[in-house]
Design an enzyme around this catalytic site. Structure first.
Site, short mmCIF file in Angstrom:
data_model
loop_
_atom_site.label_atom_id
_atom_site.label_comp_id
_atom_site.label_asym_id
_atom_site.label_seq_id
_atom_site.Cartn_x
_atom_site.Cartn_y
_atom_site.Cartn_z
N LYS A 100 0.87 -1.08 0.01
CA LYS A 100 -0.05 -0.14 -0.01
C LYS A 100 0.77 1.33 -0.04
O LYS A 100 0.59 2.14 0.61
CB LYS A 100 -1.05 -0.02 1.01
CG LYS A 100 -2.08 -1.22 1.01
CD LYS A 100 -2.88 -1.17 2.32
CE LYS A 100 -3.87 -2.49 2.24
NZ LYS A 100 -3.29 -3.72 2.40
N ARG A 101 1.95 1.23 -0.85
CA ARG A 101 2.86 2.41 -1.00
C ARG A 101 2.37 3.37 -1.68
O ARG A 101 1.58 3.32 -2.59
CB ARG A 101 4.20 1.93 -1.37
CG ARG A 101 4.85 0.77 -0.69
CD ARG A 101 5.35 1.18 0.88
NE ARG A 101 6.35 0.37 1.34
CZ ARG A 101 5.78 -0.39 2.41
NH1 ARG A 101 4.68 -0.68 3.01
NH2 ARG A 101 6.81 -1.37 2.84
#
Lengths: 298, 298
Positions: A100-101
């Site tokens: 979830k960067r």
């Protein structure tokens, strides 16, 4: 590997599911962690993952690794993450890094290099955590997303952008009215447009979205609006999503989605009271496959 | 350390600035990377950071580490990140991990343990990347944020939530109309409410926000609406934010904000054409401090 490669592996196994390799100290069978250190826990995580990969790679096309599980163990956790990715690849599985960067463009570029592309050091191009796909947070806009899609194009990888997540509070931001549509719809439109040039032979784009199995009505709506988007559907099993809900993510041909389950599979040994966690995981993975085959035309 | 600790260090140095330790291979002075490997680059990053910390810790209260820079180097990068955090702490600096992490509650809990809290292994409570603060992405809602704030309360740490970021495309999502206000305003309200119980003696909450120096009018608006929120202001210097814009983040007493600059400081040696990068960083840090002292009543 692109959306075509993922679709191919799903077709080959007739199984649109992905095992969440999300180890925690309390999920480890007794004795696997041999000392109260981060290094010992990381070593146990890697052994655990390898055994589950070995026991399932012939029936499950993909694994998803929740980066937080590994980050909680510091640098030894980073080694366990990389080792697990390499082992799953060696066994022919599709590997999704669930990081979830998201960041400003110049930093997103580095995250993309870390998981999808390569880092150049003195002329050598090296791989840090060589996954096939990464989950991406959309809050920073297109200069973030574009960095990941650039590497998707160059290296044949995928990015799954968070649209409607499986947690309870996801409505607080994702369902806010953003003009004439809720925010998650705006994000899905942005991903659809940005990924148009990445549509493969399978008909799906390598820019996909994350839509939680706990939210079937949203999944149904998004599926009808975005025929080209590949859906990564977490929250199956332990988080409460069931096969029928998850089935909404698939198109009429039974394609375009992959459903993730973690605890139900990797912790199946706890329910059975057995020490053979890998065999228990295989049996749970077969159950999930069969449930999905019943619910989805595949 | 809480908002009180950060405010104390800023007062002590009369310097509301934070150095972005965001190393990249191309920022390293010639010869510092000794081989074309991730491990050699990581070792160079750590040496580079330590030298800059040693040269500035008496005049600068804090460092901010962009996690993407380290993740791009794989497991050796994780060791460099941890080593840099420990060195900065040992020198008395406030350490902000710029990870922009965010996930469903049970995974956010692990990210929080990784950076703010502790991971328990066989009864021992261990630290992975022991920063004093972490940047947090708000897209997943309160069950994400609450996990970080829990550790802020327990361990006296801070969380800075992305509200209005410094990148060009930040408007695409953050400025969407969310009911009667733009989205970034809704997020700031959520953080303000959630952080109300974490307001310290200094008058600021340990739940802060990120508002980019490239966006002065938004900073001004947010400052007037949220007197209790501590602002982390990136984008000073290389990204185009100037002292006057950043000054909008401070209240009338010159408190409540800290301004980050990275490239202008850590790459100052490149402009000067000198090999003494640490001394060049110190001089650039002094310039920034003096600019901020001129612009802000501190």
């Amino acid at each position: 590997m692109s959306a075509d490669a993922l679709a191919g592996l799903i077709a080959q196994t007739r199984n649109p599911s992905v095992i969440g390799l999300d180890p925690r100290p309390e999920y480890m069978p007794p004795g696997l962690i041999t000392a109260p250190t981060l290094a010992a826990a990381a070593s146990a995580f890697l052994k655990f993952n390898k055994a589950i990969i070995d026991a399932t790679h012939d029936i499950v096309p993909a694994v998803k690794l929740q980066c937080a599980c590994y980050e909680a163990l510091g640098p030894p956790g980073a080694r366990a993450l990389r080792g697990s990715i390499l082992h799953a690849r060696a066994k022919g599985m599709y590997v999704i890094a669930d990081g979830k960067r998201g960041d400003i463009g110049s930093s997103a570029e580095l995250y993309s290099k870390a998981f999808l592309g390569k880092t150049e050091i003195l002329g050598e191009r090296l791989e840090a955590y060589p996954a096939h796909a990464l989950t991406v947070n959309p809050y920073l806009g297109s200069d973030n997303l574009d960095e990941f899609l650039k590497d998707c194009a160059e290296y044949g990888k995928m990015a799954f952008v968070l649209v409607k997540t499986s947690n309870k509070s996801s409505s607080e931001v994702q369902e806010l009215p953003a003009g004439d549509r809720p925010l998650y719809r705006v994000i899905a439109d942005q991903v659809d447009r940005a990924g148009a040039r990445l549509v493969g032979k399978c008909g799906y784009s390598s820019a996909g979205i994350v839509a939680g199995a706990t939210q079937p009505r949203f999944i149904k709506e998004l599926r009808s609006l975005h025929p080209r988007l590949f859906f990564l559907v977490p929250g199956y099993g332990a988080q409460g999503g069931a096969a029928k809900g998850a089935a909404e993510a698939f198109d009429r041909k039974g394609g375009g989605a992959i459903v993730a389950s973690s605890r139900e599979i990797i912790c199946a040994w706890q329910k059975l009271g057995t020490g053979d966690f890998a065999q228990a995981a295989r049996e749970a993975a077969l159950r999930m496959r069969n449930e999905l085959r019943m619910a989805v035309c595949i």
